[in-house]
Scaffold this active site. Structure first.
Site, PDB file in Angstrom:
ATOM      1  N   ASP A  22       0.857  -1.182   0.000  1.00 16.03           N
ATOM      2  CA  ASP A  22       0.000   0.000   0.000  1.00 16.03           C
ATOM      3  C   ASP A  22       0.893   1.232   0.000  1.00 16.03           C
ATOM      4  OD1 ASP A  22      -2.583   1.344   0.179  1.00 16.03           O
ATOM      5  OD2 ASP A  22      -1.940   1.940   2.181  1.00 16.03           O
TER       6      ASP A  22
ATOM      7  N   ASP B 132      -6.678  18.022   2.521  1.00 15.94           N
ATOM      8  CA  ASP B 132      -7.520  16.842   2.297  1.00 15.94           C
ATOM      9  C   ASP B 132      -6.718  15.552   2.462  1.00 15.94           C
ATOM     10  OD1 ASP B 132      -9.617  18.496   1.803  1.00 15.94           O
ATOM     11  OD2 ASP B 132      -9.588  18.258  -0.384  1.00 15.94           O
TER      12      ASP B 132
ATOM     13  N   HIS C 126      -4.443  10.489   6.013  1.00 14.97           N
ATOM     14  CA  HIS C 126      -3.379   9.676   6.611  1.00 14.97           C
ATOM     15  C   HIS C 126      -2.645  10.339   7.769  1.00 14.97           C
ATOM     16  CE1 HIS C 126      -0.929  12.270   4.095  1.00 14.97           C
ATOM     17  NE2 HIS C 126      -1.341  11.690   2.975  1.00 14.97           N
TER      18      HIS C 126
ATOM     19  N   HIS D 122      -5.564   6.086   7.559  1.00 14.60           N
ATOM     20  CA  HIS D 122      -4.863   5.240   6.598  1.00 14.60           C
ATOM     21  C   HIS D 122      -3.376   5.238   6.951  1.00 14.60           C
ATOM     22  CE1 HIS D 122      -7.933   4.731   3.261  1.00 14.60           C
ATOM     23  NE2 HIS D 122      -8.548   5.508   4.144  1.00 14.60           N
TER      24      HIS D 122
ATOM     25  N   ASP E 188      -2.322  -0.932   6.634  1.00 16.96           N
ATOM     26  CA  ASP E 188      -3.258  -1.329   5.580  1.00 16.96           C
ATOM     27  C   ASP E 188      -2.746  -2.551   4.817  1.00 16.96           C
ATOM     28  OD1 ASP E 188      -4.834   0.726   6.355  1.00 16.96           O
ATOM     29  OD2 ASP E 188      -4.706   1.883   4.501  1.00 16.96           O
TER      30      ASP E 188
END
Length: 228
Positions: free
Chosen positions: A7, A52, A57, A150, A155
């Site tokens: 990821d 954003d 994350h 995230h 992940d």
């Protein structure tokens, strides 16, 4: 078979407009079994972090400022990946970013056929159902409670569990495939049974032995049991 469940986290959606990778995580599988070997790297994107992306994350400018740039970690990354299959959720996104970074450094690109897209697998297996990583965790009963933001390595670890469920549950090959360094079972010479260190005790009773001897005696000198 070696696979890397992978990821990335980025500054946005499109490397061609200046977005960069800020984190890479990978979990190594061998014959669909986690080896315990992982790859994890934060990366300085050499640009500011959009609000954003930060909300996704939590990786901000102050945290990433002293991290290495992609050019400093690229060789270690490529060595870890090598020619393994790359198991990625929404592979087109991550491969797009990885190959953009490699192209800017004039490094060999990762072939698109090297990637296995778990999003595509999930959509084919469960048509019409949600196929996000969180949705698949709910479907398979995988604990993702620690995934408040995230994170590439977390992940990847969660995706590894999801991937094994998507292809048929943990250890889909029933662990029959050879471990690393072992020979395959394709040759008759690859495996030989060894002698038991302690012979098993006889399960024939004395009465059964006597009855068998009497039966053989009735058959005469041509009895099969008297030959050899």
């Amino acid at each position: 078979m070696r696979e890397i469940v992978m990821d990335t986290e980025t500054t946005g959606f499109d490397p061609e407009t200046g977005d960069r990778i800020v984190e890479i995580g990978g979990v190594e599988l061998f014959n669909h079994v986690p080896t315990g070997r992982t790859y994890h790297q934060y990366i300085n994107p050499e640009r500011s972090m959009p609000k954003d992306a930060f909300e996704v994350h939590g990786l901000g400018d102050d945290f990433l400022r002293d991290k290495p740039v992609f050019a400093k970690i690229v060789d270690d990354f490529l060595e870890f990946v090598s020619d393994a299959k790359l198991v990625i959720h929404n592979a087109s996104f991550d491969m797009k970013f990885l190959n953009a970074e490699l192209r800017w450094l004039k490094k060999p690109l990762l072939p698109w056929e090297q990637a296995i897209d778990t999003l595509e697998i999930a959509r084919k297996k469960f048509p019409g159902s949600p196929a996000s990583l969180d949705a698949l965790c709910r479907r398979f009963g995988i604990d993702n409670s620690s995934r408040t933001l995230h994170g590439a390595l977390l992940d990847s670890e969660i995706l590894a569990e999801v991937y094994l469920e998507l292809i048929g549950g943990k250890q889909p090959d029933f662990a029959l495939a050879p471990a690393r360094g072992e020979k395959s079972a394709g040759n008759a010479e690859d495996w030989r049974p060894s002698r038991r260190p302690t012979p098993l005790p006889s399960r024939i009773t004395e009465e059964e032995k006597a009855a068998h001897a009497a039966f053989v005696e009735k058959l005469g000198d041509g009895a099969l049991w008297l030959k050899g």
